[in-house]
Each structure stands twice: as C-alpha cells, then as structure tokens.
Design a protein around this motif. Structure first.
Motif: not given
Length: 590
Positions: A86-90, A532-544
């Motif tokens: 499911q890749m939760r938040r990711n 109302e995204e505050n970084g807790k419900t979706e991860m940022a794009a990965p560094s790579n």
C-alpha cells in the motif's frame, strides 16, 4: 574490513531497531535482465531477476522498511511495481508511470518503502511496455509480528506458487500485435513457477519440458501462496485428491473453508492450507487450467506440476482432476467468489480484529460507476476504456508535476459515470477527496472477465451480480464480513461493487489487471490530497527521485561505481542505518 566489502557479504540484512521508534530494514539488490529459457520446450527470451525466472522472493514482516536496488539491464525503460503493497503516504515508490519516471537502460534506482500495517501474500512485476508477459515477477511475503498470532496452527512449510498464461512470443512481439490492432490469440500454455507442464498426455505435451515439483512430507500441512501472474487468463487451481483450506487473500485472513478447486483471476493472490493426508502410492497432479473458454480449443492451456510426497512410490498417472463442469451454470464461479469472506475476529497486521472497522455503518460520500466495454477505435488505433476514456500515461508523474507546478500534466475531469459521447484518449484522472468513503461499481459490458486492481489501498468487495447495476442492488451488499483485497474480478455482463476509505494520500493507479486491456488504456488514477498537509500524511519526494517529461532538464546523468555505492547514493537514512548495523556486526564478531 571496508564497509562496502561487508555490504557485499550481506546482500540481505535484517537490521535490529536502532531505537524503540525505528523499524528494521531489509535490503535487496535486483538485476533485471534478459536470459534464454525454454519453459514450453522452445528457447525464448525471458526477463529474469538476478538471473532467476521467476524472480527471488521478498520476505519481510509487518512495518519493516524494504529497500530494493533495481538495476535495469534491459534495452528499454523499466519500472517495478509491488502489487498489493500500500505504500502508505508514499506513492513515490509505487512503480507505475503516474507515480514514477522510468529507470533508463543501464541505470539503477533504489525503491525504499515501509510495509506499514500489512501482512499476507503479494508479488512484484515490471509495469511498463508489456514486460510482465516476459517475466520479471516474483513473490512477496509479509509475515505477522511475533506478538500477533496467525489464526491457524503454524504450517510446517510455506510455498509460493506462481501460475499464469504464457506465450512463446516475447513481450515485444505481443506489444507489436496489440499496436497493430490484433488480438493476442490463445496462449501457448500455462506456467507454474516458470516451468511448463508435466507430460500427462503425450499428444498435448511434448517430451523434454522441465516441470515444477513441490516436495512435501506425509502428514504435514503447508501454506501454499498462489498468485496468478499471467496476462489475461483466469485459471482454475486444484490439487489431485487434496482439499485446499482457504486462509488468506491479498493481506487479509478469510473465513476458513475447504475447496476442491478454486478460480484465481489475473493479478489475484490466495493462501491455502493443504494437509498431506493421502496415500503416497503415487505422486499427485497440481493443475492450473484456463477458465470460461472453449475447452476443445484451449486444452493445451493447462499448467501441470507434481506434488511429490517424500515416501512416494511412483509417478502421477491417469487423467488430470476434472475442471469445474459449469458451462451452463454461470453462477458457480460467482458464488464461489461470494463465499470468500473476511475473518472478522482474527487479528491481521494489528492486534485489533479485522472486523473492528465497521465499514457497513459508514455513509458513502460519493459513488463512481466505471464501465468497461469492448475494444473501440480511437484515432484509428484500438483502445480500451473506462467510461469512454482511454488513458494516456502522463509524461510527468502526477505528484511530481504538482510539486513543481507543471501545468497540463493531467486533467481532473474523469467522469463519475459513463457519458453519452464518443470515446476519446485523454490524461483524465479522478479528483478524489481525502478521508472520503466512496462506492465504486465496476460494470463489465465486455465479453471477457475483467480483473480490476487498485494501488495504495484494499477495498471491501461488498457485492457482485449479473446484469446492469442499479441503486436497488445495494440491498444485496454484504455489510458485515466482505473480503478486503486489492484485486477483484468482474464477470462479463455483470457488476462488482467495492467500498474504499480514502485515507492514503497520493496518486494511485486504478487499472484493468488484464495486461492487454491495461496496455490499451483501461486505467486511471485517483489523486488524493490533504488540503491541510503538514508533512504527516504524505512523504516528500525521495532524494533520489528521477525526473522526466516537463522536468527532464532536472535529471542528472548517473555514474556507477559499485552496487553498494549506488544503493546508498541519495539515501542518507539508508546509509546511516546500514552503517550502524555493520558497526554492530563488527563489534559482535571482533
């Protein structure tokens, strides 16, 4: 000893938690390449992972972090998707064109995801360019944490079985046929774990084909995890003289029922408990045969493996166990599907029972009716549609386009029901509402069974029936113990209804798992955003993150030095965790 030498010695590492808040990591290195194999007795090009066909298993436990360094040794772009994870938040790691830019030939890319709150049987496969028709797939097993017991006695063994229709033509040739508007035709056979049929019939099966043998011991009970990884054929799975006790499907424990045979549709995964309680005077047949077809024309589309007791006194002989005799009973398979229900008292990935989420008491916030119809012609090409729209994959992945404010990458205008208009090809996706609870009805007006899959979620399969869906059909919904899964069948001339709780932010692929229909455009995406995204419900794009489409100028060339360096490049958390683990190993062995 140098760090990278240590990494080479431990290609798969189960790391201890570095703190009470950290979850362990498992690491895999996958080289995806072509090899020559002869599963049906004819040499052909197949796609292997680490020179294995099928690929090696991924084995993890609930909440583990998984890092898979994928090397693309093919001559075309590659993405690996993780069906049912499911890749939760990711959604950045989901491995389809709406979420990821492809891995170019001779490049590598490291997927990093957590199997958050999941258990069960899944598989991975390449999602681009019809590549799955040449292989590249392998099983995924997510084990229960020790603190949560499984709802049946611990089996004596755990065996993955991958079944699927197969063509001697490779994926490139099949793709050319589809692009030319041709049908794929009848498959050349069915493979079981990448191998052709045992020679049960000298007329239908030539000599010299390597077949699969499952080794067992009398009196023992085994968990068989069976996956239909094929292209488009529903298969009936059965084991001669043995009952199969259904235990789990796609991450959820089921009410335990015995079956003598079971229909497994494209993309579906099931766990059966099978006890070796028969006389071992001979071996036994394991059969996967095509369903809902003209048996006289499709007789060769049958996979046959051997169940070999350790004290067996001879080979399997005689006719195969009979397939279902239901040519005039179209309800038989549907009734079997309806009989698959959730074990509401068992714990799954969490200690609370699977039935503690009372989905039948939640108000539906929106209804979508997605109709699939026979193939159509759009701009002089053959296409497949949902609601008259044949999807065109975006040049720039959806959330990446959002992040960089790319205009025109997609359209949020997918209709919630069929419209009376000419079919068209478009980049239309569903603008879904975060924390909504939606009802989706899949209406199949095509002549073949559709398998429908959704990434990022499991859904409650609350109903199915023949004819056109109408609102009064809701009275037949199962609102108590409907099975939760990620891939459901929709019979021709019939409908299937599912309920989905939209609690996973990202962009998620909704598609026909029939590979030809998917390739021809029968898919869309749900874009689910927390305003109302505050970084807790979706991860940022990965560094790579890889860049393509409108953002291709941001992509830097990739320079390789060694496998170990590449898997760590751009992954500071991976590097630090791996370094700590290796230092621990040095300390332990010093």
């Amino acid at each position: 000893m140098p760090l990278f030498s240590l990494f080479y010695l431990f290609p798969i590492i189960f790391l201890p938690s570095l703190s009470s808040a950290a979850d362990p990591y498992v690491f895999y290195d996958f080289r995806v390449s072509y090899i020559t194999a002869s599963p049906l007795g004819v040499p052909q090009q197949v796609i292997a992972v680490n020179e294995q066909f099928p690929g090696p298993p991924i084995n993890a436990t609930t909440n583990y972090n998984v890092a898979v360094n994928v090397w693309n040794d093919l001559d075309e772009n590659l993405l690996i998707t993780w069906s049912g994870i499911q890749m939760r938040r990711n959604s950045w790691q989901d491995g389809v064109l709406g979420t990821n830019c492809p891995i170019p030939p001779k490049w590598n890319w490291t997927y990093q995801f957590q199997v958050k709150d999941q258990i069960g049987s899944f598989y991975y496969f390449p999602s681009l360019n019809f590549q799955k028709a040449s292989g590249g797939f392998g099983p995924i097993v997510i084990n229960n944490r020790e603190i949560i017991p499984i709802p049946f006695p611990q089996p004596d063994g755990d065996i993955s079985i991958m079944i699927g229709d197969w063509y001697i033509r490779n994926h490139t040739a099949l793709r050319i046929d589809l692009d030319a508007g041709k049908e794929l035709g009848i498959p050349d056979g069915v493979l079981i774990n990448g191998k052709g049929p045992y020679q049960y019939n000298t007329t239908l099966v030539p000599a010299g084909i390597q077949y699969e043998t499952i080794q067992v011991h009398p009196g023992k009970t085994y968990r068989l995890r069976v996956h239909n990884v094929g292209i488009s054929t529903s298969l009936n799975f059965r084991i001669q003289s043995h009952n199969m006790l259904l235990a789990e499907t796609e991450g959820h424990y089921t009410v335990m029922q015995n079956y003598s045979d079971f229909d497994i549709h494209v993309g579906q995964s099931y766990s059966f408990l099978v006890t070796m309680d028969q006389n071992a005077s001979t071996d036994y047949y394991i059969v996967a045969s095509a369903r809902f077809v003209n048996q006289s024309l499709w007789e060769k589309v049958t996979g046959v493996a051997i169940l070999h007791y350790s004290n067996s006194k001879g080979p399997a002989t005689g006719p195969l166990p009979d397939p279902p005799n239901d040519f005039y009973d179209k309800e038989r398979s549907m009734n079997q599907a309806r009989s698959v229900r959730q074990n509401v008292s068992a714990s799954g990935a969490r200690p609370n029972p699977q039935g503690s989420f009372h989905y039948g008491q939640i108000n539906v916030t929106q209804t979508y009716l997605l109709k699939g119809e026979p193939l159509v012609t759009i701009n002089k090409t053959t296409r497949a549609t949902f609601n008259g729209i044949s999807f065109i994959p975006p040049q720039t992945p959806i959330r990446l386009a959002d992040q960089h404010k790319v205009k025109g990458a997609y359209k949020l205008d997918f209709p919630d029901r069929p419209l009376n208009r000419t079919p068209r090809a478009d980049i239309s996706i569903i603008n879904a509402t975060y924390k909504g609870f939606i009802e989706v009805i899949f209406q199949n007006n095509d002549s073949i069974i559709h398998s429908i899959h959704m990434d990022g979620y499991s859904f409650f399969v609350v109903g199915m029936g023949y004819g056109d869906w109408s609102e009064d059909k809701r009275g037949s919904y199962n609102k108590w113990d409907a099975i939760t899964r990620c891939t459901t069948q929709v019979y021709p001339g019939a409908w299937t209804a599912v309920l989905i709780s939209l609690d996973n932010v990202g962009s998620w692929n909704l598609r026909a798992e029939n590979l030809d229909r998917w390739y021809l455009g029968q898919e869309t995406y749900l874009r689910i955003i927390n305003p109302e995204e505050n970084g807790k419900t979706e991860m940022a794009a990965p560094s790579n993150v890889l860049y393509c489409g409108a953002l291709r100028s941001l992509q830097k060339e990739q320079h390789h030095h060694s496998n170990a360096k590449s898997i760590l490049k751009g992954h500071s958390k991976l590097f630090i965790t791996l370094l700590m683990a290796l230092l621990n190993l040095v300390f332990i062995f010093s």
